[in-house]
Design a protein around this motif. Structure first.
Motif, PDB file in Angstrom:
ATOM      1  N   ILE A 130     -12.650  -7.719  -0.751  1.00  0.00           N
ATOM      2  CA  ILE A 130     -12.280  -6.319  -0.570  1.00  0.00           C
ATOM      3  C   ILE A 130     -10.982  -6.310   0.222  1.00  0.00           C
ATOM      4  N   VAL A 131      -9.945  -5.689  -0.316  1.00  0.00           N
ATOM      5  CA  VAL A 131      -8.698  -5.513   0.419  1.00  0.00           C
ATOM      6  C   VAL A 131      -8.643  -4.066   0.886  1.00  0.00           C
ATOM      7  N   MET A 132      -8.459  -3.871   2.202  1.00  0.00           N
ATOM      8  CA  MET A 132      -8.497  -2.535   2.794  1.00  0.00           C
ATOM      9  C   MET A 132      -7.200  -2.219   3.532  1.00  0.00           C
ATOM     10  N   ALA A 133      -6.877  -0.924   3.538  1.00  0.00           N
ATOM     11  CA  ALA A 133      -5.822  -0.384   4.381  1.00  0.00           C
ATOM     12  C   ALA A 133      -6.491   0.552   5.381  1.00  0.00           C
ATOM     13  N   GLY A 134      -6.130   0.426   6.662  1.00  0.00           N
ATOM     14  CA  GLY A 134      -6.801   1.245   7.670  1.00  0.00           C
ATOM     15  C   GLY A 134      -5.913   1.544   8.859  1.00  0.00           C
ATOM     16  N   HIS A 135      -6.548   2.020   9.918  1.00  0.00           N
ATOM     17  CA  HIS A 135      -5.816   2.482  11.100  1.00  0.00           C
ATOM     18  C   HIS A 135      -6.760   2.494  12.301  1.00  0.00           C
ATOM     19  N   TYR A 136      -6.190   2.748  13.481  1.00  0.00           N
ATOM     20  CA  TYR A 136      -6.967   2.765  14.720  1.00  0.00           C
ATOM     21  C   TYR A 136      -7.259   4.183  15.208  1.00  0.00           C
ATOM     22  N   GLY A 137      -7.235   5.151  14.306  1.00  0.00           N
ATOM     23  CA  GLY A 137      -7.545   6.520  14.693  1.00  0.00           C
ATOM     24  C   GLY A 137      -6.422   7.500  14.428  1.00  0.00           C
TER      25      GLY A 137
ATOM     26  N   ASP B 146      -2.794   8.558   5.673  1.00  0.00           N
ATOM     27  CA  ASP B 146      -2.459   9.184   4.396  1.00  0.00           C
ATOM     28  C   ASP B 146      -2.328   8.140   3.283  1.00  0.00           C
ATOM     29  N   ILE B 147      -3.383   7.362   3.109  1.00  0.00           N
ATOM     30  CA  ILE B 147      -3.396   6.236   2.171  1.00  0.00           C
ATOM     31  C   ILE B 147      -3.605   6.754   0.751  1.00  0.00           C
TER      32      ILE B 147
ATOM     33  N   GLY C 297     -11.582   7.437  -6.167  1.00  0.00           N
ATOM     34  CA  GLY C 297     -10.367   7.018  -6.863  1.00  0.00           C
ATOM     35  C   GLY C 297      -9.984   5.646  -6.348  1.00  0.00           C
ATOM     36  N   ALA C 298      -9.359   4.839  -7.201  1.00  0.00           N
ATOM     37  CA  ALA C 298      -8.910   3.518  -6.768  1.00  0.00           C
ATOM     38  C   ALA C 298      -7.846   3.675  -5.682  1.00  0.00           C
ATOM     39  N   VAL C 299      -7.925   2.838  -4.660  1.00  0.00           N
ATOM     40  CA  VAL C 299      -6.941   2.867  -3.578  1.00  0.00           C
ATOM     41  C   VAL C 299      -5.630   2.255  -4.089  1.00  0.00           C
ATOM     42  N   MET C 300      -4.527   2.860  -3.725  1.00  0.00           N
ATOM     43  CA  MET C 300      -3.215   2.395  -4.183  1.00  0.00           C
ATOM     44  C   MET C 300      -2.742   1.241  -3.291  1.00  0.00           C
TER      45      MET C 300
ATOM     46  N   VAL D 221       0.840  -1.199   0.000  1.00  0.00           N
ATOM     47  CA  VAL D 221       0.000   0.000   0.000  1.00  0.00           C
ATOM     48  C   VAL D 221       0.873   1.246   0.000  1.00  0.00           C
ATOM     49  N   TYR D 222       0.429   2.266  -0.749  1.00  0.00           N
ATOM     50  CA  TYR D 222       1.165   3.531  -0.802  1.00  0.00           C
ATOM     51  C   TYR D 222       0.732   4.423   0.357  1.00  0.00           C
ATOM     52  N   LEU D 223       1.721   4.933   1.122  1.00  0.00           N
ATOM     53  CA  LEU D 223       1.472   5.873   2.208  1.00  0.00           C
ATOM     54  C   LEU D 223       2.093   7.222   1.863  1.00  0.00           C
ATOM     55  N   GLY D 224       1.323   8.284   2.084  1.00  0.00           N
ATOM     56  CA  GLY D 224       1.797   9.618   1.790  1.00  0.00           C
ATOM     57  C   GLY D 224       2.733  10.165   2.850  1.00  0.00           C
ATOM     58  N   ALA D 225       3.132  11.423   2.648  1.00  0.00           N
ATOM     59  CA  ALA D 225       4.119  12.054   3.521  1.00  0.00           C
ATOM     60  C   ALA D 225       3.613  12.276   4.933  1.00  0.00           C
ATOM     61  N   ASP D 226       2.290  12.342   5.122  1.00  0.00           N
ATOM     62  CA  ASP D 226       1.737  12.663   6.442  1.00  0.00           C
ATOM     63  C   ASP D 226       1.269  11.448   7.231  1.00  0.00           C
ATOM     64  N   ALA D 227       1.604  10.239   6.770  1.00  0.00           N
ATOM     65  CA  ALA D 227       1.240   9.046   7.545  1.00  0.00           C
ATOM     66  C   ALA D 227       1.915   9.085   8.912  1.00  0.00           C
ATOM     67  N   SER D 228       1.221   8.585   9.920  1.00  0.00           N
ATOM     68  CA  SER D 228       1.658   8.696  11.311  1.00  0.00           C
ATOM     69  C   SER D 228       2.717   7.645  11.650  1.00  0.00           C
ATOM     70  N   VAL D 229       3.977   8.095  11.752  1.00  0.00           N
ATOM     71  CA  VAL D 229       5.084   7.197  12.062  1.00  0.00           C
ATOM     72  C   VAL D 229       4.933   6.669  13.486  1.00  0.00           C
TER      73      VAL D 229
END
Length: 281
Positions: free
Chosen positions: A213-220, A224-225, A252-255, A152-160
């Motif tokens: 369905i393949v999903m990318a997610g988080h716990y809050g 930046d998917i 848009g299609a999820v990367m 999965v592609y994560l943008g610059a603001d993904a939470s490290v």
């Protein structure tokens, strides 16, 4: 561009190749009937193909949708460049908007509905900032296989330092059932790139006719998917803070790419990954 009644794909593994049906829609803005209008699809690259539709007459101010009369089945691994265009017997003043271009790739084991070009990012569903959520693509299968990883592609603001969560849901005939759920702790090296998450013991077996369905997610936390080209509403689906299924309007299609091979029993290595479609059940 679509498989008959199906979804759009840009990376297609050899195990999931299916005949491609090319179709298009035209609208006449001119002052004369567009007689003998024909839709053409031409493929070059790793394979070649040319197909045309049955001629139709498009009324003044009217629209029409047609498909080429034969299908194209790619075979060799490699890139296929596709151009589709309209032509007619009637004279036309503006020809610059008659053609569309797209590139697909047949791969060894990568399956994706994204063209890999970042257009936006997703973090939270509307009104649910700082709450858990996920977003992903519906995908169909045409032969047996195993999903061993997702990239999965994560943008610059993904939470490290926080968790990226990959989930895979499979349609059982009446509902989507959770088949896999795997976490990955985001590092600085994951930002602005594809991150591969191995499913391990949660690898998912598929057979012909399966829809997942393949999903990318988080716990809050902000993940930046990445999202790419526009696609059909109802085919980009996620879960909200309450755990319910939701979908985007004008999505848009999820990367997110599926890696169609097993990694169980092999050393896991860090890896990166790179309108055509296939049938919904």
């Amino acid at each position: 561009l679509s498989y008959t009644g199906g979804l759009d794909y840009y990376l297609i593994p050899t195990t999931q190749i299916d005949p491609i049906t090319f179709s298009g829609e035209c609208e006449s803005f001119g002052g004369v009937i567009q007689t003998g209008s024909v839709f053409t699809a031409a493929v070059t690259g790793a394979g070649t193909f040319t197909g045309t539709s049955t001629p139709v007459d498009v009324a003044i101010g009217g629209t029409d949708s047609v498909g080429v009369t034969t299908t194209f089945t790619p075979s060799a691994v490699g890139t296929y460049d596709i151009v589709t265009y309209w032509g007619s017997d009637a004279a036309e003043d503006v020809t610059s908007n008659d053609s569309a271009y797209v590139t697909i790739e047949v791969t060894d084991d990568v399956y994706s509905r994204s063209n890999g070009i970042l257009s936006s990012t997703f973090s939270f569903w509307g009104g649910e900032a700082d709450q858990q959520g996920a977003i992903g693509n519906a995908m169909d299968f045409f032969a047996p296989g195993v999903i061993g990883a997702a990239s999965v592609y994560l943008g610059a603001d993904a939470s490290v330092g926080d968790e990226l969560v990959i989930t895979i849901w499979k349609w059982d005939g009446s509902a989507y059932v959770l088949e896999a759920e795997v976490e990955h702790t985001v590092t600085g090296a994951d930002l602005e790139s594809y991150t591969t998450v191995y499913l391990g013991a949660d690898e998912v077996d598929v057979v012909a006719g399966d829809n997942i369905i393949v999903m990318a997610g988080h716990y809050g936390f902000n993940m930046d998917i990445g999202m790419s080209q526009a696609t059909e509403q109802g085919t980009v689906i996620g879960t909200n803070a309450a755990g319910g299924f939701v979908n985007l309007i004008d999505p848009g299609a999820v990367m997110i790419d599926l890696i169609m091979k097993s990694f169980v029993g092999t050393e896991e290595l860090t890896a990166t990954s790179f309108e055509v479609g296939q049938n919904m059940p």
